[in-house]
Motif scaffolding. Structure first.
Motif, PDB file in Angstrom:
ATOM      1  N   GLU A  76     -13.563  -5.292   2.059  1.00  0.00           N
ATOM      2  CA  GLU A  76     -14.449  -6.131   1.255  1.00  0.00           C
ATOM      3  C   GLU A  76     -15.028  -7.208   2.157  1.00  0.00           C
ATOM      4  O   GLU A  76     -14.321  -8.118   2.587  1.00  0.00           O
ATOM      5  CB  GLU A  76     -13.682  -6.773   0.086  1.00  0.00           C
ATOM      6  N   HIS A  96     -21.061  -6.762  -4.881  1.00  0.00           N
ATOM      7  CA  HIS A  96     -21.340  -8.041  -4.190  1.00  0.00           C
ATOM      8  C   HIS A  96     -22.656  -8.036  -3.428  1.00  0.00           C
ATOM      9  O   HIS A  96     -23.104  -9.094  -2.974  1.00  0.00           O
ATOM     10  CB  HIS A  96     -20.227  -8.468  -3.212  1.00  0.00           C
ATOM     11  N   ARG A 143     -23.077 -10.379 -10.451  1.00  0.00           N
ATOM     12  CA  ARG A 143     -22.084  -9.431  -9.922  1.00  0.00           C
ATOM     13  C   ARG A 143     -22.085  -8.098 -10.688  1.00  0.00           C
ATOM     14  O   ARG A 143     -21.493  -7.128 -10.247  1.00  0.00           O
ATOM     15  CB  ARG A 143     -20.688 -10.064  -9.968  1.00  0.00           C
TER      16      ARG A 143
HETATM   17 ZN   LIG Z   1     -14.818  -8.891  -5.064  1.00  0.00          ZN
END
Ligand SMILES: [Zn+2]
Length: 405
Positions: A136, A211, A243
């Motif tokens: 991430e 994201h 988001r």
């Molecule tokens: Zn996240």
């Protein structure tokens, strides 16, 4: 006749237990695409993978709740786009790879690393949990494509391009004014981001657009030669949050053969202004008491004052439920099709619902999907079938072939 009654009870119990064991074998593989870990994972005894009172996911909880497989996340916070910033991000990512490796090394009978969909199935057949690895924030590649090959070698099978704040790969859905980000525009992916997508396609790593800004998602859709995923995003039509993904983008990801994993983060599912204010106030208070300038989830999020404060907030402003979550999944399926939606908790990274607040409550999600009218076959696709199919396709389309072992 006490003994007969006892025998009768024993027989009834055996039938029930036998039925439960069978149902347990027959149920689909349950796979969660987003579980975070703290930096002290496996080093601080409070964060041991087998059992942790502070974590929503541990091996005991996965077993108890029937959660078979999870992508554990190598997350690094967005920082400055400077040589020092990149170097720091690479070191932080390495810590998390090491911690995940340590979990598998310490508990080899309970959980195995899965780097292919078949390994997830084999682990399940062997009665073992599966750990997969997802990245991430591509910032942790340190602006060096060679680090994507290293991530693959560590076992990473998806790479999320951005987090909160624009980075050197692409623009984020949530720009960070503190980092000097300009507001969202048509700017999407960078040249380095393009090279990451291209190399991910070659290696067989899924590209994750959760994201990423809408502009970046569209760039990746145009660029990627393999299906893509959104590892943890819900429906913007139901809750207008950057988001979440618009219906147009849900359709476009599906049209490319990909999958969108609905996420159980309360603020993305149902708006509760009172709760938001209360959480902000608690964070400011806890950070101030700890002598930190701003709240830091990593440092402050496990302090007793914060944990206790969140319990009071949960009581005053209840989190959304699995039924709220299932409504997002229903909408996403109506828009994108039942072959293109999956499930993510974001546990230990901000996720959690009133009745799916740790891995022990995973069966509540399945029950909510039934209440939404999904068939057993649909539920199997949502829980893992779709993600495993996309992962398999991305692997097949890889052009760099690795020697096993
Ligand atoms: Zn996240």
């Amino acid at each position: 006749m006490n003994v007969f009654r006892t025998l009768g009870q024993a027989l009834a119990l055996a039938l029930v237990l036998g039925g439960t064991a069978r149902a347990e074998q027959d149920r689909p593989i349950t796979l969660d695409t987003h579980v975070d870990i703290p930096f002290a994972y496996m080093h601080d005894p409070r964060f041991d993978a087998a059992h942790s009172d502070l974590l929503k996911v541990d091996l005991d909880k996965m077993k108890q709740g029937g959660l078979d497989a999870a992508f554990f996340i190598v997350y690094v916070e967005q920082g400055p786009l400077t040589p020092a910033g990149y170097a720091h991000a690479v070191v932080e990512a390495q810590t998390k790879y090491d911690d995940i490796a340590l979990m598998i090394k310490r508990y080899p009978d309970r959980i195995g690393l899965a780097t292919t969909p078949d390994q997830v199935r084999a682990n399940r057949a062997a009665g073992k949990l599966s750990a997969m690895i997802g990245v991430e924030n591509g910032y942790s590649l340190g602006h060096d494509l060679a680090n994507l090959d290293k991530a693959y070698a560590h076992g990473a099978r998806y790479v999320g391009l951005a987090h909160m704040g624009h980075n050197d790969l692409c623009t984020s859905s949530t720009p960070e004014a503190d980092l000097g980000d300009p507001p969202l525009s048509d700017a999407g992916i960078s040249d380095f981001g393009r090279s990451v997508v291209k190399r991910a396609n070659q290696l067989g790593i899924m590209v994750d657009v959760s994201h990423s800004s809408d502009a970046c998602v569209r760039d990746v859709l145009a660029l990627s030669t393999s299906p893509i995923i959104a590892s943890h995003s819900s429906s913007r039509a139901l809750l207008n949050h950057p988001r979440n993904l618009s219906d147009d983008l849900l359709r476009a990801i599906a049209a490319k053969g990909g999958v969108i994993q609905a996420v159980a983060v309360g603020t993305y599912l149902k708006y509760d202004g009172g709760r938001e204010l209360a959480e902000k106030a608690l964070q400011a208070q806890v950070a101030h008491a700890a002598g930190h300038k701003a709240f830091d989830a990593e440092k402050d999020g496990y302090l007793p004052a914060y944990v206790e404060g969140m319990k009071r907030i949960d009581a005053a402003f209840p989190l959304p439920t699995v039924d709220d979550f299932a409504r997002h999944i229903r909408h996403m399926v109506d828009v994108a099709g039942v072959d293109h939606v999956g499930i993510a908790s974001d546990f230990d990274g901000g996720g959690g619902l009133a009745d799916w607040n740790d891995a022990t409550q995973t069966r509540n999600v399945t029950a909510a999907l039934r209440r939404q009218g999904f068939s057993d076959a649909d539920i199997a696709k949502l829980w893992s079938g779709n993600l495993l199919r996309v992962w398999g396709e991305v692997t097949e389309r890889a052009t760099v072939h690795h020697v096993a072992g």
